[in-house]
Design an enzyme around this catalytic site. Structure first.
Site, PDB file in Angstrom:
ATOM      1  N   PHE A   1      39.105  45.549  39.731  1.00  0.00           N
ATOM      2  CA  PHE A   1      38.799  45.984  41.094  1.00  0.00           C
ATOM      3  C   PHE A   1      39.197  44.949  42.132  1.00  0.00           C
ATOM      4  CE2 PHE A   1      35.458  48.668  38.849  1.00  0.00           C
ATOM      5  CZ  PHE A   1      36.297  49.774  38.796  1.00  0.00           C
ATOM      6  N   ASP A   2      39.271  43.675  41.751  1.00  0.00           N
ATOM      7  CA  ASP A   2      39.865  42.685  42.651  1.00  0.00           C
ATOM      8  C   ASP A   2      41.327  43.035  42.917  1.00  0.00           C
ATOM      9  OD1 ASP A   2      38.019  40.734  43.534  1.00  0.00           O
ATOM     10  OD2 ASP A   2      38.010  39.773  41.573  1.00  0.00           O
ATOM     11  N   VAL A   3      42.055  43.350  41.862  1.00  0.00           N
ATOM     12  CA  VAL A   3      43.464  43.700  42.009  1.00  0.00           C
ATOM     13  C   VAL A   3      43.606  44.995  42.810  1.00  0.00           C
ATOM     14  CG1 VAL A   3      45.553  44.353  40.759  1.00  0.00           C
ATOM     15  CG2 VAL A   3      44.120  42.483  39.898  1.00  0.00           C
TER      16      VAL A   3
END
Length: 405
Positions: free
Chosen positions: A186-188
């Site tokens: 989810f960071d990406v």
């Protein structure tokens, strides 16, 4: 006729990046106040596309500099993986002179991106309202964990979002515990969403001369990224559950054992399933009413799976991969990452590029986007802490540049 976009113009930028190419974002100056993963990933993509990214770090540097092993030399490969193409300047925002330099950088930038806790930059005069007042043309992107409302004070780490969003409840064996994904997915995803928002806001600025605030949060990225599972709940009132490697709506769409190792088989439509059965020597199976269409196969997966597994056991995974892909059946071996890179090489995708020269050369993963007219470029290796500090500070304090605003 559009309004003057303000100070963020190419004429004010410091000396061009060595080897600068005319990428699609050439001339765009990005003030990068982000760290760790989501923001740095976004700004690396912008740098690949030609933007001049100035990475602002605290005196101790981006946290990922210390996230090791693994390392290349003495440098964290985590840091190296998301910071190519940037210049680094170390600024202590608690120091009045450094804070003033940071504000001047934001005043001149086309894009400002940050992932502090919501409101955390206000005390330095670097919040959206302060930056927009000095630089009306700035596109200001904020990445947070849980938005600017009641969740604003909750730290936004990817693992927390994987847990809170429901992803972990969907990952792992049905009889086992929940698992995190193998990467900070989810960071990406939030980094990609930030890039999309920034590009759209730049398009709007081109038309109007005005910037705006682009806000992305990891939880919202997670919920949209759960796609069919999110829709199952939002549109169907269904709470999905862990199914291991199986798919709730398609069969076969999972690893199946062969003579030597598992093979992913993803025959997601009737034509693919017929071709799968022909290659496996099961020509009559698609005519069976239990298996004629995807909904039938999904409902009777426990009856169909043994038929497929019995035939797959007669040959190895690589041999089946060659035979099935030849007739257009999606499938693939389960590789380790070195095998993934090897497959990309086989397919002519050239997955590794080298950035920098001599001792500073760093192998890195190629940007996945290809442009026919304005290709991406790999101009600078990931910077050492404050590597470009002197030139950036000199530019920010240049009276002539200031007077020309």
């Amino acid at each position: 006729m559009v309004d003057d976009p303000g100070p963020g113009s190419a004429a004010e930028q410091p000396a061009p990046v060595p080897g600068a190419a005319a990428g699609p974002l050439a001339g765009i100056l990005v003030a990068d106040f982000s760290r760790v993963l989501a923001g740095p990933y976004a700004t690396m993509l912008l740098a690949d596309m030609g933007a001049d990214v100035i990475k602002v770090e605290g005196p101790q540097g981006d946290e990922t500099r210390g996230w090791r092993p693994p390392v290349r030399g003495e440098v964290s490969t985590y840091y190296l993986g998301v910071n190519r193409g940037k210049r680094s300047v170390a600024l202590d925002l608690h120091d009045p002179a450094d804070a003033a330099a940071a504000r001047e950088l934001a005043r001149r930038a086309d894009v400002v991106i940050e992932n502090f806790k919501p409101g955390g930059l206000a005390k330095y005069g670097l919040d959206y309202e302060a930056v927009a007042a000095a630089n009306p043309g700035a596109v200001y992107a904020s990445i947070s964990g849980f938005g600017t409302g009641p969740g604003r004070h909750v730290p936004g780490y990817d693992l927390m979002v994987q847990a809170i969003s429901g992803l972990m409840s969907l990952t792992g064996d049905p009889e086992g515990p929940p698992f995190r994904a193998g990467i900070s997915v989810f960071d990406v995803m939030a980094g990609n969403h930030a890039v999309i928002g920034i590009l759209a806001a730049l398009r709007h600025r081109d038309a109007t001369g005005r910037g705006q605030h682009v806000e992305v949060n990891l939880l919202s990225s997670a919920l949209t990224g759960l796609v069919n599972h999110s829709s199952a709940y939002a549109a169907g009132g269904v709470v999905p559950f862990r199914m291991g490697n199986a798919h709730p709506s398609v069969f076969p769409y999972e690893p199946l054992p062969t003579a030597d190792s598992d093979l992913i088989v993803a025959a997601a439509n009737d034509g693919q399933f017929r071709r799968l059965c022909e290659v496996l020597g099961l020509p009559d199976v698609p005519a069976d009413p239990r298996f004629a269409h995807n909904a039938d196969r999904t409902a009777h997966r426990e009856e169909l799976r043994p038929l497929l597994v019995e035939r797959l056991a007669t040959r190895g995974a690589v041999e089946w991969f060659e035979a099935l892909t030849a007739v257009g059946v999606p499938c693939g071996p389960i590789n380790t990452i070195d095998g993934g890179f090897a497959m990309a090489e086989r397919f002519g995708l050239d997955p590794v590029v080298e950035v920098g020269e001599g001792d500073r050369a760093v192998p890195t993963t190629r940007n996945p986007i290809r442009f026919s007219a304005t290709p991406v470029g790999y101009r600078l290796p990931p910077p050492e802490l404050d590597e470009h500090g002197a030139e950036v500070r000199a530019w920010l304090t240049d009276r002539k540049a200031n007077d020309s605003d």
